[in-house]
Write a protein that holds these residues in place. Structure first.
Motif, PDB file in Angstrom:
ATOM      1  N   UNK A  85      35.795  53.299  84.941  1.00 48.02           N
ATOM      2  CA  UNK A  85      35.560  53.787  83.756  1.00 48.02           C
ATOM      3  C   UNK A  85      33.740  53.352  84.050  1.00 48.02           C
ATOM      4  N   UNK A 103      34.170  49.699  85.521  1.00 48.94           N
ATOM      5  CA  UNK A 103      35.551  49.101  85.350  1.00 48.94           C
ATOM      6  C   UNK A 103      36.671  49.713  86.280  1.00 48.94           C
ATOM      7  N   UNK A 127      31.047  51.435  81.245  1.00 45.58           N
ATOM      8  CA  UNK A 127      31.150  51.196  79.868  1.00 45.58           C
ATOM      9  C   UNK A 127      29.640  51.203  78.974  1.00 45.58           C
ATOM     10  N   UNK A 139      29.723  49.643  73.676  1.00 46.99           N
ATOM     11  CA  UNK A 139      30.740  50.908  73.449  1.00 46.99           C
ATOM     12  C   UNK A 139      31.830  50.971  73.729  1.00 46.99           C
ATOM     13  N   UNK A 140      32.221  52.760  74.036  1.00 46.92           N
ATOM     14  CA  UNK A 140      33.936  52.481  74.288  1.00 46.92           C
ATOM     15  C   UNK A 140      34.034  53.135  76.000  1.00 46.92           C
ATOM     16  N   UNK A 141      35.100  53.172  76.490  1.00 47.80           N
ATOM     17  CA  UNK A 141      35.313  54.207  77.794  1.00 47.80           C
ATOM     18  C   UNK A 141      35.164  54.919  78.379  1.00 47.80           C
TER      19      UNK A 141
END
Lengths: 112, 112
Positions: A36, A89, A38, A42-44
């Motif tokens: 992911x 991530x 990020x 913010x979100x992933x």
């Protein structure tokens, strides 16, 4: 306890370099492994998903590999750009794609 | 592209107060997840819904946290009373038929 370790914790490179981010995991029964991105606050965003039966996935300048026997995955970024700057991530699951075990991430900075 | 909507974007509350977060998943996504991400860490799953049913809440601190998805669409996560250690980013995600997760931009909670 299942653990996911990401090395390095932070990385700074000049624009245009090829780079490798590392992820290792202790659970030998993983099913899928995902990478992911990020951005700050913010979100992933899902980048690549490697299913259990696969060894690698490619999307544009990104290539991710999975070696379950050694408990390792790598994310290769070719010809890095300043827009690639973010935290990356990795995470794995045990067959339920939503119950993900995440690493702490690698913070990447690409300098123009 | 459809997105997972979360509100509020930021929330500051005093300890011992109640706080609630809202999530609207992508239309048609039957599976909804709440994750908590402490600064510098990877996200950790709090609760997973399949339609309106809880599938996994094993890591939800049930003495103070509750989550519901009454009509199998949007969801609310509540904390009562909030503690200093609850300061984190609360991320909602949704998926369809074991597809990769789509994350919202999260709610940043600060407990003072």
């Amino acid at each position: 306890k299942q653990e996911v370790t990401q090395i390095p914790a932070a990385l700074s490179v000049p624009e245009g370099e090829n780079l490798v981010l590392n992820c290792s995991f202790t659970d030998s029964a993983i099913y899928n492994l995902q990478w992911f991105r990020q951005d700050p606050g913010k979100g992933l965003t899902s980048l690549l998903l490697i299913q259990s039966s696969q060894r690698e996935q490619t999307s544009g300048r990104l290539n991710a590999s999975l070696d379950k026997s050694s408990g390792r995955s790598t994310l290769y970024i070719a010809a890095s750009q300043p827009g690639d700057s973010a935290t990356y991530l990795c995470a794995h699951d045990r067959g339920s794609q939503g119950n993900l075990i995440f690493g702490k991430g690698t913070k990447l900075s690409v300098k123009p | 592209e459809a997105e997972v909507a979360q509100s509020p974007r930021y929330k500051i509350t005093e300890k011992s107060q109640a706080v609630a977060f809202w999530c609207d998943p992508i239309s048609g996504h039957a599976t909804l997840y709440w994750y908590r991400q402490i600064l510098g860490q990877g996200p950790e799953l709090l609760v997973q819904f399949q339609d309106e049913s809880v599938v996994d809440d094993s890591q939800l601190p049930k003495d103070r946290f509750s989550a519901e998805r009454l009509k199998g669409v949007d969801s609310t996560l509540k904390i009562q009373p909030a503690e200093l250690g609850d300061s984190a980013m609360y991320l909602c995600a949704s998926s369809f038929n074991n597809s990769p997760l789509h994350f919202g931009n999260g709610t940043r909670l600060t407990v003072t």
